[in-house]
Write a protein that holds these residues in place. Structure first.
Motif, PDB file in Angstrom:
ATOM      1  N   ILE A 143       0.860  -1.172   0.000  1.00 47.89           N
ATOM      2  CA  ILE A 143       0.000   0.000   0.000  1.00 47.89           C
ATOM      3  C   ILE A 143       0.907   1.237   0.000  1.00 47.89           C
ATOM      4  N   GLY A 144       0.578   2.224  -0.850  1.00 49.93           N
ATOM      5  CA  GLY A 144       1.380   3.442  -0.933  1.00 49.93           C
ATOM      6  C   GLY A 144       2.580   3.330  -1.851  1.00 49.93           C
ATOM      7  N   LEU A 145       2.600   2.323  -2.725  1.00 50.75           N
ATOM      8  CA  LEU A 145       3.770   2.093  -3.587  1.00 50.75           C
ATOM      9  C   LEU A 145       4.090   3.294  -4.474  1.00 50.75           C
ATOM     10  N   ALA A 146       3.088   3.937  -5.057  1.00 55.91           N
ATOM     11  CA  ALA A 146       3.358   5.075  -5.956  1.00 55.91           C
ATOM     12  C   ALA A 146       4.100   6.180  -5.215  1.00 55.91           C
ATOM     13  N   GLY A 147       3.641   6.533  -4.029  1.00 56.23           N
ATOM     14  CA  GLY A 147       4.302   7.572  -3.244  1.00 56.23           C
ATOM     15  C   GLY A 147       5.708   7.173  -2.831  1.00 56.23           C
ATOM     16  N   LEU A 148       5.877   5.910  -2.465  1.00 58.06           N
ATOM     17  CA  LEU A 148       7.201   5.405  -2.100  1.00 58.06           C
ATOM     18  C   LEU A 148       8.164   5.520  -3.275  1.00 58.06           C
ATOM     19  N   LEU A 149       7.724   5.071  -4.459  1.00 61.27           N
ATOM     20  CA  LEU A 149       8.600   5.136  -5.632  1.00 61.27           C
ATOM     21  C   LEU A 149       8.942   6.576  -5.981  1.00 61.27           C
ATOM     22  N   GLU A 150       7.968   7.465  -5.919  1.00 64.81           N
ATOM     23  CA  GLU A 150       8.229   8.878  -6.207  1.00 64.81           C
ATOM     24  C   GLU A 150       9.302   9.417  -5.261  1.00 64.81           C
ATOM     25  N   ARG A 151       9.214   9.048  -4.004  1.00 59.65           N
ATOM     26  CA  ARG A 151      10.216   9.468  -3.016  1.00 59.65           C
ATOM     27  C   ARG A 151      11.583   8.886  -3.348  1.00 59.65           C
ATOM     28  N   LEU A 152      11.640   7.608  -3.711  1.00 65.43           N
ATOM     29  CA  LEU A 152      12.919   6.990  -4.068  1.00 65.43           C
ATOM     30  C   LEU A 152      13.506   7.625  -5.327  1.00 65.43           C
ATOM     31  N   PHE A 153      12.665   7.973  -6.294  1.00 65.47           N
ATOM     32  CA  PHE A 153      13.141   8.602  -7.530  1.00 65.47           C
ATOM     33  C   PHE A 153      13.740   9.971  -7.254  1.00 65.47           C
ATOM     34  N   THR A 154      13.151  10.728  -6.348  1.00 63.29           N
ATOM     35  CA  THR A 154      13.613  12.101  -6.108  1.00 63.29           C
ATOM     36  C   THR A 154      14.682  12.201  -5.023  1.00 63.29           C
ATOM     37  N   GLU A 155      14.573  11.357  -3.979  1.00 69.09           N
ATOM     38  CA  GLU A 155      15.484  11.476  -2.843  1.00 69.09           C
ATOM     39  C   GLU A 155      16.535  10.379  -2.777  1.00 69.09           C
ATOM     40  N   GLY A 156      16.362   9.307  -3.541  1.00 68.26           N
ATOM     41  CA  GLY A 156      17.274   8.179  -3.463  1.00 68.26           C
ATOM     42  C   GLY A 156      16.939   7.293  -2.278  1.00 68.26           C
ATOM     43  N   SER A 157      17.791   6.333  -2.025  1.00 61.33           N
ATOM     44  CA  SER A 157      17.560   5.373  -0.930  1.00 61.33           C
ATOM     45  C   SER A 157      17.692   6.062   0.418  1.00 61.33           C
ATOM     46  N   PRO A 158      16.803   5.754   1.349  1.00 61.39           N
ATOM     47  CA  PRO A 158      16.868   6.367   2.677  1.00 61.39           C
ATOM     48  C   PRO A 158      17.985   5.756   3.524  1.00 61.39           C
ATOM     49  N   ALA A 159      18.449   6.508   4.520  1.00 60.73           N
ATOM     50  CA  ALA A 159      19.479   6.007   5.427  1.00 60.73           C
ATOM     51  C   ALA A 159      18.933   4.883   6.305  1.00 60.73           C
ATOM     52  N   VAL A 160      17.649   4.960   6.627  1.00 62.82           N
ATOM     53  CA  VAL A 160      16.965   3.962   7.447  1.00 62.82           C
ATOM     54  C   VAL A 160      15.732   3.504   6.670  1.00 62.82           C
ATOM     55  N   PRO A 161      15.434   2.199   6.634  1.00 63.76           N
ATOM     56  CA  PRO A 161      14.266   1.745   5.874  1.00 63.76           C
ATOM     57  C   PRO A 161      12.976   2.467   6.288  1.00 63.76           C
ATOM     58  N   ILE A 162      12.182   2.814   5.297  1.00 66.88           N
ATOM     59  CA  ILE A 162      10.894   3.463   5.510  1.00 66.88           C
ATOM     60  C   ILE A 162       9.912   2.396   5.998  1.00 66.88           C
ATOM     61  N   GLU A 163       9.132   2.730   7.016  1.00 69.81           N
ATOM     62  CA  GLU A 163       8.100   1.824   7.528  1.00 69.81           C
ATOM     63  C   GLU A 163       6.814   2.069   6.740  1.00 69.81           C
ATOM     64  N   LEU A 164       6.313   1.034   6.072  1.00 68.11           N
ATOM     65  CA  LEU A 164       5.080   1.139   5.293  1.00 68.11           C
ATOM     66  C   LEU A 164       3.914   0.560   6.084  1.00 68.11           C
ATOM     67  N   PRO A 165       2.709   1.051   5.804  1.00 68.52           N
ATOM     68  CA  PRO A 165       1.544   0.492   6.494  1.00 68.52           C
ATOM     69  C   PRO A 165       1.229  -0.906   5.993  1.00 68.52           C
ATOM     70  N   TRP A 166       0.661  -1.718   6.867  1.00 61.59           N
ATOM     71  CA  TRP A 166       0.180  -3.031   6.472  1.00 61.59           C
ATOM     72  C   TRP A 166      -1.200  -2.842   5.879  1.00 61.59           C
ATOM     73  N   ALA A 167      -1.575  -3.689   4.946  1.00 61.09           N
ATOM     74  CA  ALA A 167      -2.844  -3.542   4.262  1.00 61.09           C
ATOM     75  C   ALA A 167      -4.036  -3.832   5.155  1.00 61.09           C
ATOM     76  N   GLY A 168      -3.895  -4.741   6.108  1.00 62.04           N
ATOM     77  CA  GLY A 168      -5.019  -5.118   6.934  1.00 62.04           C
ATOM     78  C   GLY A 168      -6.072  -5.905   6.175  1.00 62.04           C
ATOM     79  N   LEU A 169      -5.678  -6.590   5.118  1.00 61.73           N
ATOM     80  CA  LEU A 169      -6.612  -7.320   4.269  1.00 61.73           C
ATOM     81  C   LEU A 169      -6.486  -8.815   4.499  1.00 61.73           C
ATOM     82  N   THR A 170      -6.965  -9.271   5.628  1.00 58.44           N
ATOM     83  CA  THR A 170      -6.998 -10.705   5.879  1.00 58.44           C
ATOM     84  C   THR A 170      -8.434 -11.120   6.093  1.00 58.44           C
ATOM     85  N   SER A 171      -8.762 -12.323   5.695  1.00 57.03           N
ATOM     86  CA  SER A 171     -10.121 -12.801   5.943  1.00 57.03           C
ATOM     87  C   SER A 171     -10.240 -13.200   7.404  1.00 57.03           C
ATOM     88  N   SER A 172     -11.444 -13.172   7.909  1.00 64.94           N
ATOM     89  CA  SER A 172     -11.616 -13.494   9.337  1.00 64.94           C
ATOM     90  C   SER A 172     -11.922 -14.950   9.566  1.00 64.94           C
TER      91      SER A 172
END
Length: 172
Positions: A143-172
């Motif tokens: 989730i949020g891949l487009a924004g992440l890629l845009e950030r990587l394209f403009t800023e390069g690799s981060p010094a510390v890995p970016i924490e992404l949200p979990w989708a929360g898409l599991t069946s019950s």
């Protein structure tokens, strides 16, 4: 001692594979990753015993696309995410995913190295631009891949890995 009702852990290494036109290679799935929905997800998979994250990512990249990369070319993890995931057999897992960023020339992925389960899930590979990612009705993982890629394209690799949200898409 671990609680027997706690979900098993699944460590994965994934690759954000981007071509010279800033398009990311994703696999398209209909209905089985998210029941009732189309989805796209990145190259990658489970880390096997004794493998480093980079070794697993390089192995998965070759198995799923036929593109060879050495663990050294994968550099550092650029982002990660974790959360609950229900496998296709109904098993609840706690997934921990680590993502590498790799540039490559555009190529047609060779899917002949896919495992049986992957062959059932992957309809095809597609190179998607940021505009394609924003326009699709399919769910895109992570989730949020487009924004992440845009950030990587403009800023390069981060010094510390970016924490992404979990989708929360599991069946019950």
């Amino acid at each position: 001692m671990a609680n027997p009702t706690d979900p098993a852990r699944r460590l994965s290494a994934r690759v954000l594979l981007v071509d010279e036109d800033d398009r990311v290679l994703l696999f398209f799935n209909q209905d089985s990753v998210v029941p009732g929905a189309d989805s796209y997800y990145t190259v990658g998979g489970r880390v096997e015993a004794g493998e480093s994250l980079a070794e697993a990512a390089a192995r998965e990249l070759f198995e799923e696309t036929s593109l060879r990369a050495t663990p050294e070319t994968l550099d550092a993890v650029v982002c990660r995410r974790e959360g609950p995931m229900r496998m296709s057999d109904g098993t609840l897992m706690h997934a921990e995913e680590h993502y590498f960023f790799l540039r490559t020339d555009n190529f047609e992925p060779d899917l002949s190295g896919l495992e049986e389960g992957e062959r059932r899930e992957i309809v095809h590979g597609a190179w998607l631009s940021l505009a394609d990612l924003e326009a699709t009705d399919a769910i895109v993982f992570p989730i949020g891949l487009a924004g992440l890629l845009e950030r990587l394209f403009t800023e390069g690799s981060p010094a510390v890995p970016i924490e992404l949200p979990w989708a929360g898409l599991t069946s019950s």
